[in-house]
Design a protein around this motif. Structure first.
Motif, short mmCIF file in Angstrom:
data_model
loop_
_atom_site.label_atom_id
_atom_site.label_comp_id
_atom_site.label_asym_id
_atom_site.label_seq_id
_atom_site.Cartn_x
_atom_site.Cartn_y
_atom_site.Cartn_z
N PHE A 94 0.84 -1.20 0.00
CA PHE A 94 0.00 0.00 0.00
C PHE A 94 0.87 1.25 0.00
CE2 PHE A 94 -3.33 -2.65 2.41
CZ PHE A 94 -3.94 -3.03 1.24
N PHE A 95 1.91 1.25 0.82
CA PHE A 95 2.78 2.42 0.94
C PHE A 95 3.55 2.69 -0.35
CE2 PHE A 95 6.78 4.49 2.26
CZ PHE A 95 6.25 5.63 2.84
N ILE A 96 4.00 1.63 -1.02
CA ILE A 96 4.80 1.78 -2.23
C ILE A 96 3.93 2.16 -3.43
CG2 ILE A 96 6.20 0.50 -3.91
CD1 ILE A 96 7.29 -1.10 -1.47
N VAL A 97 2.78 1.53 -3.58
CA VAL A 97 1.97 1.69 -4.79
C VAL A 97 1.01 2.88 -4.71
CG1 VAL A 97 0.23 0.55 -6.24
CG2 VAL A 97 2.16 -0.76 -5.35
N ALA A 98 0.48 3.15 -3.55
CA ALA A 98 -0.59 4.14 -3.43
C ALA A 98 -0.14 5.36 -2.65
CB ALA A 98 -1.80 3.49 -2.74
N GLN A 99 -0.99 6.36 -2.70
CA GLN A 99 -0.78 7.57 -1.92
C GLN A 99 -1.95 7.73 -0.95
OE1 GLN A 99 -0.29 10.94 -4.52
NE2 GLN A 99 1.24 9.89 -5.75
N LYS A 100 -1.74 8.56 0.06
CA LYS A 100 -2.78 8.80 1.04
C LYS A 100 -4.07 9.22 0.34
CE LYS A 100 -3.76 11.22 5.30
NZ LYS A 100 -3.25 12.08 6.35
N GLY A 101 -5.17 8.56 0.69
CA GLY A 101 -6.47 8.87 0.12
C GLY A 101 -6.85 8.02 -1.09
N ASP A 102 -5.88 7.28 -1.65
CA ASP A 102 -6.19 6.41 -2.79
C ASP A 102 -7.07 5.25 -2.35
OD1 ASP A 102 -4.73 7.92 -4.58
OD2 ASP A 102 -2.99 6.58 -4.59
N VAL A 103 -7.92 4.81 -3.26
CA VAL A 103 -8.84 3.71 -2.97
C VAL A 103 -8.22 2.36 -3.30
CG1 VAL A 103 -10.96 2.61 -3.85
CG2 VAL A 103 -10.98 5.00 -3.19
N VAL A 104 -8.48 1.41 -2.42
CA VAL A 104 -8.13 0.02 -2.65
C VAL A 104 -9.45 -0.74 -2.76
CG1 VAL A 104 -7.00 -2.03 -1.73
CG2 VAL A 104 -6.03 0.22 -1.27
N LEU A 105 -9.73 -1.29 -3.94
CA LEU A 105 -10.93 -2.09 -4.13
C LEU A 105 -10.69 -3.47 -3.51
CD1 LEU A 105 -11.85 -1.31 -7.85
CD2 LEU A 105 -12.82 -0.30 -5.79
N ILE A 106 -11.65 -3.93 -2.71
CA ILE A 106 -11.53 -5.24 -2.06
C ILE A 106 -12.86 -5.97 -2.21
CG2 ILE A 106 -10.89 -6.49 0.03
CD1 ILE A 106 -9.77 -3.85 1.14
N PRO A 107 -12.86 -7.13 -2.92
CA PRO A 107 -14.10 -7.89 -3.04
C PRO A 107 -14.67 -8.26 -1.66
CG PRO A 107 -12.52 -8.65 -4.65
CD PRO A 107 -11.78 -7.71 -3.73
N ALA A 108 -15.95 -7.99 -1.48
CA ALA A 108 -16.63 -8.23 -0.20
C ALA A 108 -17.44 -9.51 -0.26
CB ALA A 108 -17.54 -7.05 0.12
N PRO A 109 -17.55 -10.22 0.85
CA PRO A 109 -17.00 -9.88 2.15
C PRO A 109 -15.49 -10.12 2.18
CG PRO A 109 -18.03 -12.04 2.28
CD PRO A 109 -18.27 -11.51 0.89
N TYR A 110 -14.83 -9.38 3.06
CA TYR A 110 -13.39 -9.53 3.20
C TYR A 110 -12.99 -9.48 4.67
CZ TYR A 110 -13.67 -4.39 3.17
OH TYR A 110 -14.00 -3.08 3.41
N TYR A 111 -11.79 -9.95 4.93
CA TYR A 111 -11.22 -9.99 6.27
C TYR A 111 -11.12 -8.56 6.80
CZ TYR A 111 -7.60 -11.05 9.81
OH TYR A 111 -6.87 -11.17 10.96
N SER A 112 -11.70 -8.30 7.96
CA SER A 112 -11.79 -6.93 8.47
C SER A 112 -10.43 -6.28 8.68
CB SER A 112 -12.60 -6.91 9.76
OG SER A 112 -11.97 -7.69 10.75
#
Length: 119
Positions: free
Chosen positions: A28-46
């Protein structure tokens, strides 16, 4: 993979960590910036939400699927992407776990490949 396999692993694409949490934080730190969205198929591990937010300040965004047993289809991914965009968010990543956590469903290779191609 064995040397007889048609695929190979590039050592530059391998990362080690002390559990999936530290690896996710690094990604997350390497690829994204603060505020960027990560799509996660739901349901997912909390805990995925915590890992997305903790280090990089990413925004976890659920991908609701018509059939979670079959996995995310292109329409499911596109719907989530468009909804995030409509809310003014920048989608940067797709976090796809296989087997799905918490359902334990193992997605067919075609589902995984289609998700990769969509991303």
């Amino acid at each position: 993979l064995s040397s007889s396999s048609s695929s190979s692993i590039n050592p530059d694409h391998v990362a080690f960590g002390s559990g999936v949490g530290s690896l996710l934080n690094h990604i997350f730190f390497i690829v994204a910036q603060k505020g960027d969205v990560v799509l996660i198929p739901a349901p997912y591990y909390s805990a995925f939400e915590y890992h997305a937010k903790a280090t990089a300040g990413c925004v976890p965004f659920p991908v609701y699927m018509d059939n979670p047993i079959h996995g995310p289809m292109e329409g499911d991914l596109e719907n989530a992407f468009q909804l995030a965009k409509k809310r003014g968010k920048r989608v940067k990543m797709l976090l796809l776990t296989n087997p799905n956590d918490p359902l334990g469903v193992i997605y067919k290779p075609s589902v995984v490949m289609n998700a990769i191609l969509w991303a």
